[in-house]
Write a protein that holds these residues in place. Structure first.
Motif, PDB file in Angstrom:
ATOM      1  N   SER A  78       0.808  -1.220   0.000  1.00 48.72           N
ATOM      2  CA  SER A  78       0.000   0.000   0.000  1.00 48.72           C
ATOM      3  C   SER A  78       0.843   1.273   0.000  1.00 48.72           C
ATOM      4  O   SER A  78       0.310   2.373  -0.132  1.00 48.72           O
ATOM      5  CB  SER A  78      -0.924   0.023   1.220  1.00 48.72           C
ATOM      6  OG  SER A  78      -0.163  -0.044   2.420  1.00 48.72           O
ATOM      7  N   SER A  79       2.167   1.148   0.140  1.00 49.14           N
ATOM      8  CA  SER A  79       3.019   2.325   0.236  1.00 49.14           C
ATOM      9  C   SER A  79       3.549   2.735  -1.137  1.00 49.14           C
ATOM     10  O   SER A  79       4.110   1.906  -1.859  1.00 49.14           O
ATOM     11  CB  SER A  79       4.207   2.049   1.165  1.00 49.14           C
ATOM     12  OG  SER A  79       5.118   3.129   1.134  1.00 49.14           O
ATOM     13  N   PRO A  80       3.405   4.028  -1.513  1.00 52.48           N
ATOM     14  CA  PRO A  80       3.899   4.463  -2.829  1.00 52.48           C
ATOM     15  C   PRO A  80       5.413   4.489  -2.915  1.00 52.48           C
ATOM     16  O   PRO A  80       5.971   4.581  -4.010  1.00 52.48           O
ATOM     17  CB  PRO A  80       3.319   5.887  -2.955  1.00 52.48           C
ATOM     18  CG  PRO A  80       3.129   6.342  -1.547  1.00 52.48           C
ATOM     19  CD  PRO A  80       2.750   5.109  -0.773  1.00 52.48           C
ATOM     20  N   GLY A 315      -0.578  25.328  -2.943  1.00 49.81           N
ATOM     21  CA  GLY A 315      -0.994  24.032  -2.409  1.00 49.81           C
ATOM     22  C   GLY A 315       0.165  23.330  -1.732  1.00 49.81           C
ATOM     23  O   GLY A 315       1.327  23.469  -2.134  1.00 49.81           O
ATOM     24  N   ASN A 316      -0.126  22.579  -0.673  1.00 48.93           N
ATOM     25  CA  ASN A 316       0.886  21.809   0.049  1.00 48.93           C
ATOM     26  C   ASN A 316       1.064  20.426  -0.569  1.00 48.93           C
ATOM     27  O   ASN A 316       0.168  19.916  -1.255  1.00 48.93           O
ATOM     28  CB  ASN A 316       0.473  21.658   1.522  1.00 48.93           C
ATOM     29  CG  ASN A 316       0.488  22.975   2.255  1.00 48.93           C
ATOM     30  OD1 ASN A 316       1.467  23.707   2.212  1.00 48.93           O
ATOM     31  ND2 ASN A 316      -0.620  23.300   2.918  1.00 48.93           N
ATOM     32  N   VAL A 317       2.217  19.819  -0.301  1.00 50.73           N
ATOM     33  CA  VAL A 317       2.477  18.463  -0.777  1.00 50.73           C
ATOM     34  C   VAL A 317       1.566  17.481  -0.053  1.00 50.73           C
ATOM     35  O   VAL A 317       1.475  17.486   1.174  1.00 50.73           O
ATOM     36  CB  VAL A 317       3.955  18.076  -0.556  1.00 50.73           C
ATOM     37  CG1 VAL A 317       4.201  16.634  -0.973  1.00 50.73           C
ATOM     38  CG2 VAL A 317       4.877  19.000  -1.323  1.00 50.73           C
ATOM     39  N   THR A 318       0.868  16.656  -0.810  1.00 46.71           N
ATOM     40  CA  THR A 318      -0.013  15.649  -0.222  1.00 46.71           C
ATOM     41  C   THR A 318       0.528  14.232  -0.389  1.00 46.71           C
ATOM     42  O   THR A 318       0.035  13.303   0.258  1.00 46.71           O
ATOM     43  CB  THR A 318      -1.411  15.722  -0.851  1.00 46.71           C
ATOM     44  OG1 THR A 318      -1.303  15.542  -2.273  1.00 46.71           O
ATOM     45  CG2 THR A 318      -2.067  17.069  -0.570  1.00 46.71           C
ATOM     46  N   GLY A 319       1.527  14.055  -1.234  1.00 44.45           N
ATOM     47  CA  GLY A 319       2.086  12.715  -1.438  1.00 44.45           C
ATOM     48  C   GLY A 319       2.978  12.697  -2.664  1.00 44.45           C
ATOM     49  O   GLY A 319       3.179  13.719  -3.331  1.00 44.45           O
ATOM     50  N   THR A 329       7.249  12.131  -8.547  1.00 43.74           N
ATOM     51  CA  THR A 329       6.388  13.291  -8.763  1.00 43.74           C
ATOM     52  C   THR A 329       5.690  13.675  -7.474  1.00 43.74           C
ATOM     53  O   THR A 329       5.035  12.839  -6.849  1.00 43.74           O
ATOM     54  CB  THR A 329       5.336  12.998  -9.850  1.00 43.74           C
ATOM     55  OG1 THR A 329       6.002  12.598 -11.057  1.00 43.74           O
ATOM     56  CG2 THR A 329       4.488  14.227 -10.132  1.00 43.74           C
ATOM     57  N   ALA A 330       5.850  14.940  -7.071  1.00 45.69           N
ATOM     58  CA  ALA A 330       5.168  15.443  -5.880  1.00 45.69           C
ATOM     59  C   ALA A 330       3.757  15.872  -6.264  1.00 45.69           C
ATOM     60  O   ALA A 330       3.561  16.572  -7.266  1.00 45.69           O
ATOM     61  CB  ALA A 330       5.939  16.612  -5.279  1.00 45.69           C
ATOM     62  N   HIS A 387       4.505   0.731  -5.132  1.00 43.01           N
ATOM     63  CA  HIS A 387       3.549  -0.117  -4.403  1.00 43.01           C
ATOM     64  C   HIS A 387       3.920  -1.595  -4.584  1.00 43.01           C
ATOM     65  O   HIS A 387       3.044  -2.460  -4.692  1.00 43.01           O
ATOM     66  CB  HIS A 387       2.117   0.100  -4.897  1.00 43.01           C
ATOM     67  CG  HIS A 387       1.586   1.470  -4.627  1.00 43.01           C
ATOM     68  ND1 HIS A 387       1.017   1.819  -3.420  1.00 43.01           N
ATOM     69  CD2 HIS A 387       1.527   2.574  -5.398  1.00 43.01           C
ATOM     70  CE1 HIS A 387       0.628   3.082  -3.473  1.00 43.01           C
ATOM     71  NE2 HIS A 387       0.937   3.564  -4.657  1.00 43.01           N
ATOM     72  N   SER A 388       5.206  -1.900  -4.629  1.00 41.07           N
ATOM     73  CA  SER A 388       5.636  -3.270  -4.911  1.00 41.07           C
ATOM     74  C   SER A 388       6.989  -3.542  -4.280  1.00 41.07           C
ATOM     75  O   SER A 388       7.856  -2.660  -4.234  1.00 41.07           O
ATOM     76  CB  SER A 388       5.722  -3.476  -6.435  1.00 41.07           C
ATOM     77  OG  SER A 388       6.237  -4.747  -6.752  1.00 41.07           O
TER      78      SER A 388
END
Length: 433
Positions: A78-80, A315-319, A329-330, A387-388
């Motif tokens: 589940s983690s990018p 806008g702030n970084v969301t992921g 890519t932010a 995610h792998s």
């Protein structure tokens, strides 16, 4: 072959099978270690002469290696920032945030540390290329930096393009005389007027008023005026003026009387130096010549049907997301995105010649050749999957079988020693005369 030679062969068998047991034990212990490559044991004979004839004896030695080129199955997470490599190559890592030593691994379980640097479960820091404002990698591809997912604090984008969809009522009376700037000065009342907000270079919302007045058959004058504080401008309103003409069917004919009919104009906003804003030119589209997709002239009430514009507030970084070619890519809360890093892939002429080191990592050796730092998913370098994670290549069933065969071989080697010992004892008991 002497009895003492048999003893030595038995000892060699014990040592070789002890080494094999060690390799099998390592495999079993690392069956769940991400990116682990199965340790292999190869047995080889060695002779005390050039051949077995004439009483030569054959001992045994064990050579422990790793099948580095064998790839484990991908495991979805589940983690990018969990990464695996599909194909050839290794992640480039360093043992600490301040170290310049480069190591190589397939273990891609990366997470941000307290400073935002990506580090895997073994404490190895991921290295990559910091991209410039155009998204390009450094000219010197050896210039690798830490990948920090917190280094970009936020992003805003100025408006570059504005589209207007509106209708101007065809039956409005012609206003004459009219001079450019009369609507901004208040000497002429616009037939239609609307304020549209655009974004400046710092993400601020800035009001621009579009005013229209009919000056002739199928002809209208327009003015664009800044509706904010006059102190924000280095010149007076209107900041742009021109004309719009329509065809007899109400479709757009031309803007500003261009020799080649066009449906757009460039609006330059003259920001004052005190605002700290970058110079800004907005391409304003009033539609396509000959169509009714933008500005139209029909005998119905004037109205603004819609606007389209780019740009965004801060806008702030969301992921972050990581693509197959390694681009990091932010993602920002305002919907914008920015490429900030690219994860490279290191390849070797002989990966099986790499030296295994702590942390499920490898170091380059003379046998492996120097590392070739490549862009992911290009040439011989594999692609990167987010995610792998790559699973261990250990086959537990095979390792349990190896345990049994190794144990039997060890016991047999021990039997050689006890048998040779018994024979030596019998030899010692022979009478001396």
């Amino acid at each position: 072959m002497s009895l003492f030679g048999s003893l030595n062969i038995g000892v060699a068998g014990l040592a070789a099978n002890s080494a094999a047991l060690s390799a099998t034990s390592s495999n079993i212990a690392n069956v769940n270690t991400v990116g682990y490559k199965e340790a292999t044991t190869n047995f080889s004979t060695f002779l005390n002469s050039t051949g077995l004839s004439g009483g030569a004896s054959a001992g045994v030695t064990a050579v422990i290696g790793q099948d580095v080129t064998n790839q484990g199955l991908p495991i979805t997470t589940s983690s990018p920032t969990d990464l695996s490599i599909s194909g050839n190559g290794f992640f480039v890592v360093s043992p600490s945030a301040s170290s310049s030593v480069l190591e190589y691994t397939r273990a891609g379980s990366f997470t941000p540390d307290t400073d935002g640097n990506l580090v895997n479960a073994a404490g190895l820091y991921l290295r990559g290329w910091a991209l410039d404002s155009q998204g390009k990698i450094p000219t010197d591809t050896g210039n690798l930096s830490l990948i920090n997912v917190s280094s970009v604090l936020g992003k805003a984008q100025a408006t570059d393009n504005l589209g207007v969809q509106a209708n101007l009522q065809a039956s409005d009376a012609i206003v004459s005389p009219y001079t450019a700037g009369d609507m901004a000065a208040g000497t002429v009342t616009p037939d239609f007027q609307r304020t549209i907000n655009v974004y400046d270079s710092q993400g601020g919302s800035q009001p621009v008023t579009m005013s229209f007045v009919k000056t002739g058959a199928n002809t209208w004058a327009y003015e664009a005026a800044y509706a904010g504080s006059s102190a924000n401008l280095s010149s007076a309103n209107p900041i742009h003026s021109g004309t719009v003409s329509f065809n007899t069917d109400g479709s757009l004919a031309n803007v500003d009387g261009a020799a080649t009919p066009t449906g757009s104009f460039d609006l330059t906003i003259p920001w004052a130096a005190g605002t700290g804003l970058a110079a800004q030119t907005v391409s304003v589209s009033l539609g396509t010549v000959g169509s009714t997709s933008g500005l139209t002239q029909f005998d119905t009430a004037s109205s603004l049907n819609g606007t389209t514009l780019d740009g965004s507030s801060f806008g702030n970084v969301t992921g972050v997301t990581i693509s197959k070619d390694g681009t990091v890519t932010a993602q920002f809360s305002n919907g914008l995105a920015q490429d900030v890093y690219k994860v490279p892939v290191a390849t070797f002429a002989n990966p099986d010649g790499l030296a295994q080191i702590n942390g499920n990592a490898y170091a380059a050796t003379k046998a492996s050749g120097a590392a070739n730092i490549n862009q992911a998913n290009a040439g011989s370098a594999g692609g990167i999957a987010a995610h792998s994670l790559e699973a261990s290549t250990v086959d537990l069933a095979s390792e349990f079988t190896n345990l049994i065969t190794t144990q039997r071989a060890y016991s047999a080697s021990a039997r050689i020693i006890t048998t040779a010992d018994q024979m030596l004892q019998q030899l010692e008991q022979l009478p001396s005369n």
